[in-house]
Design a protein around this motif. Structure first.
Motif, PDB file in Angstrom:
ATOM      1  N   GLY A  84       0.794  -1.224   0.000  1.00 43.97           N
ATOM      2  CA  GLY A  84       0.000   0.000   0.000  1.00 43.97           C
ATOM      3  C   GLY A  84       0.826   1.274   0.000  1.00 43.97           C
ATOM      4  O   GLY A  84       0.299   2.352  -0.230  1.00 43.97           O
ATOM      5  N   GLN A  85       2.113   1.190   0.286  1.00 44.12           N
ATOM      6  CA  GLN A  85       2.961   2.376   0.267  1.00 44.12           C
ATOM      7  C   GLN A  85       3.455   2.638  -1.156  1.00 44.12           C
ATOM      8  O   GLN A  85       3.613   1.723  -1.952  1.00 44.12           O
ATOM      9  CB  GLN A  85       4.160   2.211   1.195  1.00 44.12           C
ATOM     10  CG  GLN A  85       3.784   2.213   2.657  1.00 44.12           C
ATOM     11  CD  GLN A  85       5.006   2.139   3.555  1.00 44.12           C
ATOM     12  OE1 GLN A  85       6.019   1.555   3.210  1.00 44.12           O
ATOM     13  NE2 GLN A  85       4.888   2.727   4.739  1.00 44.12           N
ATOM     14  N   THR A  86       3.707   3.907  -1.442  1.00 39.44           N
ATOM     15  CA  THR A  86       4.153   4.328  -2.764  1.00 39.44           C
ATOM     16  C   THR A  86       5.557   4.915  -2.680  1.00 39.44           C
ATOM     17  O   THR A  86       5.804   5.789  -1.856  1.00 39.44           O
ATOM     18  CB  THR A  86       3.191   5.408  -3.325  1.00 39.44           C
ATOM     19  OG1 THR A  86       1.868   4.873  -3.349  1.00 39.44           O
ATOM     20  CG2 THR A  86       3.593   5.826  -4.721  1.00 39.44           C
ATOM     21  N   PRO A  87       6.474   4.424  -3.545  1.00 43.95           N
ATOM     22  CA  PRO A  87       7.812   5.027  -3.560  1.00 43.95           C
ATOM     23  C   PRO A  87       7.736   6.535  -3.793  1.00 43.95           C
ATOM     24  O   PRO A  87       6.962   7.005  -4.617  1.00 43.95           O
ATOM     25  CB  PRO A  87       8.505   4.324  -4.730  1.00 43.95           C
ATOM     26  CG  PRO A  87       7.802   3.006  -4.841  1.00 43.95           C
ATOM     27  CD  PRO A  87       6.363   3.308  -4.488  1.00 43.95           C
ATOM     28  N   GLY A  88       8.508   7.277  -3.025  1.00 43.79           N
ATOM     29  CA  GLY A  88       8.492   8.734  -3.122  1.00 43.79           C
ATOM     30  C   GLY A  88       7.583   9.372  -2.091  1.00 43.79           C
ATOM     31  O   GLY A  88       7.826  10.485  -1.650  1.00 43.79           O
ATOM     32  N   SER A  89       6.522   8.654  -1.707  1.00 47.24           N
ATOM     33  CA  SER A  89       5.622   9.145  -0.663  1.00 47.24           C
ATOM     34  C   SER A  89       5.938   8.525   0.689  1.00 47.24           C
ATOM     35  O   SER A  89       5.605   9.076   1.718  1.00 47.24           O
ATOM     36  CB  SER A  89       4.166   8.829  -1.020  1.00 47.24           C
ATOM     37  OG  SER A  89       3.805   9.462  -2.219  1.00 47.24           O
ATOM     38  N   SER A  90       6.554   7.362   0.668  1.00 44.58           N
ATOM     39  CA  SER A  90       6.908   6.632   1.885  1.00 44.58           C
ATOM     40  C   SER A  90       8.339   6.139   1.764  1.00 44.58           C
ATOM     41  O   SER A  90       8.848   5.949   0.660  1.00 44.58           O
ATOM     42  CB  SER A  90       5.985   5.420   2.058  1.00 44.58           C
ATOM     43  OG  SER A  90       4.633   5.811   2.088  1.00 44.58           O
ATOM     44  N   SER A  91       8.965   5.904   2.890  1.00 47.33           N
ATOM     45  CA  SER A  91      10.323   5.353   2.884  1.00 47.33           C
ATOM     46  C   SER A  91      10.268   3.837   2.721  1.00 47.33           C
ATOM     47  O   SER A  91       9.366   3.175   3.235  1.00 47.33           O
ATOM     48  CB  SER A  91      11.049   5.689   4.187  1.00 47.33           C
ATOM     49  OG  SER A  91      11.275   7.078   4.275  1.00 47.33           O
ATOM     50  N   SER A  92      11.273   3.297   2.028  1.00 47.12           N
ATOM     51  CA  SER A  92      11.364   1.845   1.884  1.00 47.12           C
ATOM     52  C   SER A  92      11.774   1.222   3.212  1.00 47.12           C
ATOM     53  O   SER A  92      12.365   1.876   4.071  1.00 47.12           O
ATOM     54  CB  SER A  92      12.377   1.500   0.798  1.00 47.12           C
ATOM     55  OG  SER A  92      13.661   1.952   1.167  1.00 47.12           O
ATOM     56  N   GLN A  93      11.466  -0.053   3.368  1.00 45.08           N
ATOM     57  CA  GLN A  93      11.886  -0.797   4.552  1.00 45.08           C
ATOM     58  C   GLN A  93      13.360  -1.152   4.447  1.00 45.08           C
ATOM     59  O   GLN A  93      14.081  -1.150   5.434  1.00 45.08           O
ATOM     60  CB  GLN A  93      11.049  -2.070   4.696  1.00 45.08           C
ATOM     61  CG  GLN A  93       9.564  -1.790   4.865  1.00 45.08           C
ATOM     62  CD  GLN A  93       9.284  -0.976   6.106  1.00 45.08           C
ATOM     63  OE1 GLN A  93       9.605  -1.394   7.215  1.00 45.08           O
ATOM     64  NE2 GLN A  93       8.706   0.204   5.944  1.00 45.08           N
ATOM     65  N   VAL A  94      13.789  -1.471   3.240  1.00 43.65           N
ATOM     66  CA  VAL A  94      15.184  -1.787   2.944  1.00 43.65           C
ATOM     67  C   VAL A  94      15.377  -1.553   1.447  1.00 43.65           C
ATOM     68  O   VAL A  94      14.423  -1.612   0.673  1.00 43.65           O
ATOM     69  CB  VAL A  94      15.530  -3.245   3.359  1.00 43.65           C
ATOM     70  CG1 VAL A  94      14.755  -4.260   2.555  1.00 43.65           C
ATOM     71  CG2 VAL A  94      17.009  -3.504   3.305  1.00 43.65           C
ATOM     72  N   TRP A  95      16.603  -1.266   1.044  1.00 45.58           N
ATOM     73  CA  TRP A  95      16.853  -1.006  -0.378  1.00 45.58           C
ATOM     74  C   TRP A  95      18.316  -1.260  -0.712  1.00 45.58           C
ATOM     75  O   TRP A  95      19.166  -1.270   0.169  1.00 45.58           O
ATOM     76  CB  TRP A  95      16.483   0.434  -0.746  1.00 45.58           C
ATOM     77  CG  TRP A  95      17.351   1.459  -0.056  1.00 45.58           C
ATOM     78  CD1 TRP A  95      17.173   1.957   1.209  1.00 45.58           C
ATOM     79  CD2 TRP A  95      18.526   2.078  -0.566  1.00 45.58           C
ATOM     80  NE1 TRP A  95      18.170   2.850   1.522  1.00 45.58           N
ATOM     81  CE2 TRP A  95      19.025   2.946   0.432  1.00 45.58           C
ATOM     82  CE3 TRP A  95      19.220   1.996  -1.775  1.00 45.58           C
ATOM     83  CZ2 TRP A  95      20.170   3.707   0.260  1.00 45.58           C
ATOM     84  CZ3 TRP A  95      20.366   2.764  -1.943  1.00 45.58           C
ATOM     85  CH2 TRP A  95      20.816   3.606  -0.937  1.00 45.58           C
ATOM     86  N   LEU A  96      18.569  -1.473  -1.995  1.00 44.96           N
ATOM     87  CA  LEU A  96      19.927  -1.603  -2.508  1.00 44.96           C
ATOM     88  C   LEU A  96      19.992  -1.006  -3.908  1.00 44.96           C
ATOM     89  O   LEU A  96      19.039  -1.132  -4.684  1.00 44.96           O
ATOM     90  CB  LEU A  96      20.350  -3.081  -2.603  1.00 44.96           C
ATOM     91  CG  LEU A  96      20.658  -3.809  -1.305  1.00 44.96           C
ATOM     92  CD1 LEU A  96      20.771  -5.307  -1.562  1.00 44.96           C
ATOM     93  CD2 LEU A  96      21.928  -3.269  -0.672  1.00 44.96           C
TER      94      LEU A  96
END
Length: 125
Positions: A84-96
């Motif tokens: 339900g979260q949108t990149p740019g509006s919410s922070s990711s849980q983890v990323w690479l």
């Protein structure tokens, strides 16, 4: 009178970015029955898959990506978000980044990234 009609689906084609015309042609030849209908491919297809659909909390998540546009940058990245979260509006849980780090090292157009269990080191919007 019912006129015959139908549709054609092209499956598995990989068109390069560009402009194209589609024609309806007669009897195995080149007599144009209809067209052209023009369209553009703006971005070649990118894909993202996971190695499975459900994980135990202690399991690694393996994400396989491909950017067939060939325009990869060192800062292309894959992020894991809550549903339900949108990149740019919410922070990711983890990323690479696609270079398999969080500093951006190389432009990689396809590969796999492994997200291990545990808290994320950093969040990216």
């Amino acid at each position: 009178d019912d006129q015959p009609s139908g549709s054609v689906t092209f499956v598995g084609i990989d068109l390069a970015v560009g402009s194209y015309d589609v024609f309806y042609l007669a009897n195995g030849g080149y007599e144009i029955l209809a067209g052209p209908v023009s369209f553009q491919v703006l971005h070649a297809a990118a894909s993202l898959t996971l190695d499975k659909a459900a994980y135990d909390a202690s399991e690694d998540i393996v994400a396989t990506f491909s950017n067939s546009a060939g325009a990869a940058t060192e800062y292309d990245w894959v992020g894991v978000y809550l549903s339900g979260q949108t990149p740019g509006s919410s922070s990711s849980q983890v990323w690479l980044y696609v270079s398999n780090d969080q500093s951006g090292g190389a432009a990689v157009s396809s590969g796999s990234l492994t997200f291990g269990p545990g808290p994320p080191d950093e969040a990216q919007s």
